[in-house]
Design an enzyme around this catalytic site. Structure first.
Site, PDB file in Angstrom:
ATOM      1  N   GLU A  80      -3.855   3.492   5.472  1.00 14.86           N
ATOM      2  CA  GLU A  80      -3.326   4.411   6.494  1.00 14.86           C
ATOM      3  C   GLU A  80      -2.488   3.673   7.534  1.00 14.86           C
ATOM      4  OE1 GLU A  80      -6.549   6.182   4.283  1.00 14.86           O
ATOM      5  OE2 GLU A  80      -6.474   4.283   5.391  1.00 14.86           O
ATOM      6  N   TRP A 116     -16.926  -8.268  10.577  1.00 13.30           N
ATOM      7  CA  TRP A 116     -16.179  -8.289   9.312  1.00 13.30           C
ATOM      8  C   TRP A 116     -15.339  -9.561   9.180  1.00 13.30           C
ATOM      9  CZ3 TRP A 116     -19.064  -4.862   7.469  1.00 13.30           C
ATOM     10  CH2 TRP A 116     -19.286  -3.625   8.092  1.00 13.30           C
ATOM     11  N   GLU A 169      -7.009  -6.422   6.276  1.00 16.96           N
ATOM     12  CA  GLU A 169      -5.637  -6.778   6.688  1.00 16.96           C
ATOM     13  C   GLU A 169      -4.809  -5.522   6.954  1.00 16.96           C
ATOM     14  OE1 GLU A 169      -4.188 -10.206   6.406  1.00 16.96           O
ATOM     15  OE2 GLU A 169      -6.048 -11.126   5.750  1.00 16.96           O
ATOM     16  N   GLY A 170      -5.471  -4.474   7.423  1.00 14.77           N
ATOM     17  CA  GLY A 170      -4.808  -3.205   7.718  1.00 14.77           C
ATOM     18  C   GLY A 170      -5.031  -2.212   6.596  1.00 14.77           C
TER      19      GLY A 170
END
Length: 394
Positions: free
Chosen positions: A367, A156, A363-364
């Site tokens: 959740e 990714w 980038e997170g």
């Protein structure tokens, strides 16, 4: 907390908007459909100074503040999110990480190339079995005295097939856990670097996302960033700043969908009058505008905290989780406002809807943002500015 843009910030915003409309909008549908990397557009972004906005001018950057960067990201994201994610990775993760934590030699060697657009960078953290859990690195970098030997797979990776420089997070000491992680500057033409096939994605289709394999890659010791074991902390620090960039991207997506919806609603007629005059549509537009303004305040606030040297970890997480969810809601509503026309590529909103989804993931994930926010609030570490602090867009 109020934000009044100064003259320079307003000029940046205006320049980015004009660039997006004149240089990025023509051809954006075709680039998205064909997964064509925006080579010429990225070259022009480098010339305009959009690829190293916050970098010190002595390294070729613009020396601007985080809010100026957010404003530019917002305007470019209203039109082309493949270009804006390339811009975000290069600014927030790669350039900021090197300038903040790299050695002087590393800064002088790499930043001028990255800020000019001669090179673009990749941030290589995610792995097949280590996405949200950044502590579970399977990629290894074994110390061999004056160099490391790097082995592993990253996936990714944004800019994976077009970047010249990779920031690679790897485990150097398994027994030390996350304290044994390091980050390395790896040039993409190094022997043993293998670029996998391009991913066929739902959205941001003209940005290239790849799996990258590192097979016995020799990395000089001087290419490690920071002290031994600093890699995990480095990754967390740059990701916090990166979340501001992605929050700005989500804000731009929502804003772009809203602007298209307002324009269309004034032109499209039903039952003898523009659909904007029907309460069903007018109320949708009102709700869209309200949520976008709320998201804007969170995003701008996180950038302001960063510029003030204050802890922005929770603010960035709040901005990203909220702005990304607003982007999803507003792009869905934009398609609804456009009716059947919203379902075809020509009217742009279907692309913005597809692009919006990734802002809840990379980038997170949302959740992970909620984990960051909840842990900090339970520790009493949420920073709340005093009413007199800050400035507001006028």
């Amino acid at each position: 907390m109020i934000f009044q843009l100064n003259e320079e910030q307003q000029a940046v915003k205006d320049a980015a908007r004009e660039f997006a409309q004149k240089e990025l909008k023509p051809g954006v549908i075709e680039r998205d459909s064909n997964m064509t990397f925006p080579t010429e557009q990225i070259r022009k972004m480098g010339e305009m100074g959009f690829l190293g906005m916050m970098v010190d001018p002595k390294y070729g950057g613009g020396g601007m503040d985080s809010l100026s960067y957010v404003l530019a990201m917002e305007e470019i994201s209203k039109v082309d999110n493949s270009c804006s994610v390339i811009m975000s990775v290069n600014n927030s993760l790669v350039c900021w990480g090197i300038e903040t934590y790299g050695s002087e030699e590393q800064k002088q060697k790499y930043l001028p190339k990255l800020t000019s657009g001669e090179w673009i960078g990749s941030f290589c953290l995610s792995e097949p079995e280590a996405g949200s859990d950044a502590t579970s690195q399977r990629t290894t970098a074994i110390d061999h005295g004056d160099h490391y030997i790097l082995n592993g797979t990253k996936n990714w990776i944004t800019n994976g097939g077009s970047s010249s420089l990779h920031l690679v997070v790897a485990q150097s000491d398994v027994e030390a856990g996350h304290r044994g992680i390091n980050v390395f500057l790896v040039e993409s033409d190094s022997e043993g670097v293998v670029i996998g096939a391009k991913e066929d994605k739902l959205g941001i289709r003209s940005s290239d996302t790849h799996t990258i394999m590192y097979n016995d890659v020799k990395v000089p010791k001087e290419n490690r960033i920071g002290e031994d074991g600093f890699g995990f902390k480095f990754a967390m620090k740059v990701l916090s700043g990166g979340r501001i960039g992605i929050a700005a991207q989500a804000l731009g997506i929502a804003g772009g969908a809203y602007e298209l919806s307002v324009a269309y609603s004034k032109e499209r007629e039903a039952f003898g009058k523009p659909i904007s005059k029907h309460q069903a549509i007018a109320f949708k537009l009102a709700d869209m505008a309200t949520e976008i303004e709320a998201a804007k305040m969170l995003v701008y606030r996180s950038a302001w905290l960063k510029d003030e040297g204050l802890d922005y970890t929770s603010a960035a997480a709040m901005a990203k989780v909220y702005a990304s969810e607003v982007a999803m809601r507003q792009t869905v509503e934009a398609v609804q406002v456009h009716g059947g026309y919203g379902f075809v590529k020509e009217y742009h909103v279907e692309r913005l809807m597809r692009d919006a989804k990734i802002t809840q993931i990379y980038e997170g994930t949302s959740e992970i943002q909620r984990m960051v926010i909840s842990r900090n609030l339970l520790k009493g570490q949420l920073y709340v500015p005093t009413p007199a602090s800050g400035l507001v867009e006028g």
